[in-house]
Design an enzyme around this catalytic site. Structure first.
Site, PDB file in Angstrom:
ATOM      1  N   ASP A 335       0.850  -1.185   0.000  1.00 25.94           N
ATOM      2  CA  ASP A 335       0.000   0.000   0.000  1.00 25.94           C
ATOM      3  C   ASP A 335       0.890   1.240   0.000  1.00 25.94           C
ATOM      4  O   ASP A 335       1.872   1.285   0.734  1.00 25.94           O
ATOM      5  CB  ASP A 335      -0.839  -0.036   1.293  1.00 25.94           C
ATOM      6  CG  ASP A 335      -2.106   0.785   1.207  1.00 25.94           C
ATOM      7  OD1 ASP A 335      -1.997   1.921   0.733  1.00 25.94           O
ATOM      8  OD2 ASP A 335      -3.174   0.298   1.611  1.00 25.94           O
ATOM      9  N   ARG A 337      -0.695   4.440   0.097  1.00 32.59           N
ATOM     10  CA  ARG A 337      -1.620   5.557   0.287  1.00 32.59           C
ATOM     11  C   ARG A 337      -1.198   6.497   1.402  1.00 32.59           C
ATOM     12  O   ARG A 337      -1.530   7.660   1.405  1.00 32.59           O
ATOM     13  CB  ARG A 337      -3.032   5.053   0.552  1.00 32.59           C
ATOM     14  CG  ARG A 337      -3.716   4.598  -0.699  1.00 32.59           C
ATOM     15  CD  ARG A 337      -5.060   4.014  -0.402  1.00 32.59           C
ATOM     16  NE  ARG A 337      -4.954   2.750   0.294  1.00 32.59           N
ATOM     17  CZ  ARG A 337      -5.995   2.028   0.680  1.00 32.59           C
ATOM     18  NH1 ARG A 337      -7.198   2.469   0.463  1.00 32.59           N
ATOM     19  NH2 ARG A 337      -5.828   0.878   1.290  1.00 32.59           N
TER      20      ARG A 337
END
Ligand SMILES: [Zn+2]
Length: 446
Positions: A335, A337
Site C-alpha cells: 500500500d 496511500r
C-alpha cells in the site's frame, strides 16, 4: 496567442533556466509563514510562473494537470502569460475559517485559504500578483441508481431538502489541489526534511530542482491527484460543537467506482456511505465524503491490473491468504496511500468529532484519531452489498486486522479460492495467448 517556432529547437531560441538559488539577483519571494494566525501574516501561495522572482512555492498549480498545461503551452494553444479571470468563481458556500487552520502542524498538505484567496489576499491582486485558488467550492445534484434503489427498498425517504422526490441528492462539493508544507510533511513521516527534498527530486527523475536548491521555499505543489469533498446537509454547521458528522474517506478505484467492476467493494462502500450521509443529513447532521485520487492504493491502475492477473493466475487460484502478498510481489509494498496526510481535509472542514465513520480500515481510523479527531461508531458495509468476486478482498482485509464486528475467517477459509477465475471465450483470443491453466479453469467455472 503565441505559435511555437518550428525552424529551430526552442533550446536554441532562449536560455533555459534550470534552477534558481535564494541569493540569485532579483529573487524576492512573497513572504509566507505557514500556519500563521491570520491570512495577512500567512501570506498567499504564489505558484504562477509569470513573475518568477516573487514565486514562493516549488512546482506549479493544478496538481497532476500541470503537465497538460505545459503541453498546451508547448503546442501553442495556451498563452503562458494568461492570467485567470476569476469573476463569479467564488465559493457557493462558506467553509471556515476554523481554529484548526492555524498552527504549522495541523494541516500540512493543502492550503486552508485556497478557496478564499480572492478575498483574503485582495491587496496582492491589486499589485498585479497572479494568485490562483487551490480549492473551489460549488453545488450539485447527484443522481445515483443505488440511491433510487434505496428509496424503492424503503431504506431512504425523500425529504425535499437533502433528498428530492425524484431521487436527486443535493450536495455542496469542493475540489482541492495539494499544497505541501515540506517541513510539516517531513515531520508527519518522521524523516529529515533535507532527505525528503532530495528523494522527491531524485525519484521524479530530477523534475523539481528547486527542491534541493531553494531551501528557503517551504511549500511544494506536487504533480499528484488531489481530492474532492462531497457534503450533504447544512454545511454552516461545520465547525460548530453540536455538528453531527457522518463521514467516509474514500480512495479512488476507477474500475469499481465508475465502471462497476465486481472484484472489490469500492463502489458499493462508496454508495453505502452516500446513503449513510443522506440519513445523517436528514437527521440534522452533515454528511461528508472525501474522495482521494489515490488509485489502486496509490500504486496506479497499471500495477493494480498486473496484480489482478497475478492473483488469478497463481497456483491455487485467487484466495484471501495471498491477497496482500501478490500486491507486494509486483509493487514492492502492499500500500502506498499513506493515510498520514488524509486527516488534513477533515481539519480544513473544522471537524473535531465524527459520529459515524463509514470505513473498516484501521489505517484510516488510526490516522484520524491520531490527528486529534474522535470517532464514535464505525460503520461497515452490509454483507448483502459485497459483490461476488470481492469476497477474497473482504476476507483478506478482515484477516489482516481491518475493523469487523464479526468473527475472523479461519485459515482454511482464507486458503480457499473464492475469486472468479478468468473466463476467456475461445474465439476472443488465439489459443497460443492463453495459459493452459487459465483455459482449464475458465471452462470449469463457465
Ligand atoms: Zn476497488
Amino acid at each position: 496567442m503565441p505559435s511555437p517556432e518550428k525552424s529551430q529547437p526552442e533550446s536554441m531560441q532562449r536560455h533555459i533556466r534550470l534552477l534558481s538559488h535564494p541569493g540569485d539577483y532579483g529573487i524576492d519571494p512573497v513572504p509566507l509563514r505557514w500556519g500563521a494566525g491570520t491570512p495577512a501574516e500567512r501570506g498567499p501561495l504564489i505558484g504562477t510562473l509569470g513573475d518568477p522572482a516573487r514565486r514562493n512555492v516549488i512546482g506549479s498549480h493544478s496538481g497532476s494537470y500541470t503537465v497538460y498545461r505545459a503541453l498546451a503551452v508547448a503546442a501553442g494553444a495556451l498563452d503562458p502569460e494568461h492570467q485567470a479571470d476569476l469573476t463569479d468563481t467564488r465559493p457557493t458556500h462558506t467553509i471556515g475559517p476554523f481554529p484548526q487552520w492555524h498552527g504549522p502542524k495541523r494541516i500540512v498538505s493543502l492550503d486552508p485559504y485556497g478557496a478564499i484567496v480572492q478575498d483574503v489576499f485582495r491587496d496582492y491582486y491589486a499589485q498585479g500578483i497572479d494568485i490562483r485558488p487551490t480549492i473551489a467550492i460549488t453545488a450539485a445534484h447527484l443522481v445515483l441508481p443505488e440511491v433510487s434503489a434505496a428509496i424503492a427498498a424503503g431504506r431512504l425517504v425523500p425529504d425535499g431538502r437533502v433528498l428530492l422526490a425524484d431521487g436527486e441528492c443535493v450536495v455542496t462539493k469542493a475540489a482541492i489541489e495539494p499544497a505541501w508544507h515540506l517541513p510539516g510533511i517531513a515531520e508527519r513521516f518522521g524523516v529529515n526534511e533535507g532527505r525528503l527534498r532530495r528523494v522527491l527530486f531524485e525519484e521524479t527523475g530530477g523534475m523539481f530542482s528547486e527542491l534541493v536548491t531553494r531551501g528557503d521555499l517551504e511549500v511544494f505543489l506536487p504533480p499528484i491527484g488531489g481530492q474532492t469533498v462531497y457534503l450533504f446537509g447544512d454545511v454552516s454547521q461545520l465547525g460548530t460543537p453540536h455538528a453531527r458528522i457522518t463521514a467516509r474517506v474514500h480512495d479512488e478505484c476507477n474500475g469499481s467506482d465508475v465502471f462497476g467492476s465486481d472484484i472489490c467493494t469500492c463502489r458499493p462502500y462508496l454508495t453505502h456511505a452516500v446513503e449513510e450521509c443522506i440519513k445523517g443529513a436528514q437527521q440534522g447532521g452533515v454528511g461528508v465524503i472525501i474522495y482521494f485520487r489515490k488509485e489502486g492504493r496509490a500504486l496506479g491502475e497499471v500495477t493494480k491490473f498486473l496484480v489482478y492477473n497475478a492473483r488469478k493466475r497463481q497456483p491455487g487460484g485467487d484466495r484471501a491468504e495471498r491477497y496482500f502478498a501478490r500486491t507486494e510481489c509486483v509493487a514492492g509494498v502492499q500500500d502506498m496511500r499513506f493515510q498520514e496526510l488524509m486527516p488534513d481535509v477533515l481539519h480544513w472542514l473544522g471537524i473535531s468529532h465524527i459520529d459515524r465513520f463509514v470505513s473498516m480500515s484501521n489505517m484510516k481510523h488510526d490516522a484520524v484519531t491520531a490527528s486529534g479527531i474522535t470517532i464514535g461508531t464505525r460503520v461497515k458495509i452490509p454483507r448483502e452489498l459485497i459483490p461476488k468476486d470481492a469476497k477474497v478482498e473482504m476476507d483478506a482485509k478482515v484477516a489482516a486486522g481491518y475493523y469487523t464486528d464479526s468473527t475472523l475467517p479461519a485459515a482454511s477459509e482464507l486458503a480457499e479460492a473464492k475469486g472468479r477465475a478468468y473466463v476467456i471465450p475461445p474465439a476472443a483470443a488465439p489459443a497460443s495467448e492463453l495459459l493452459p491453466e487459465d483455459e482449464a479453469r475458465g471452462r470449469e467455472r463457465a
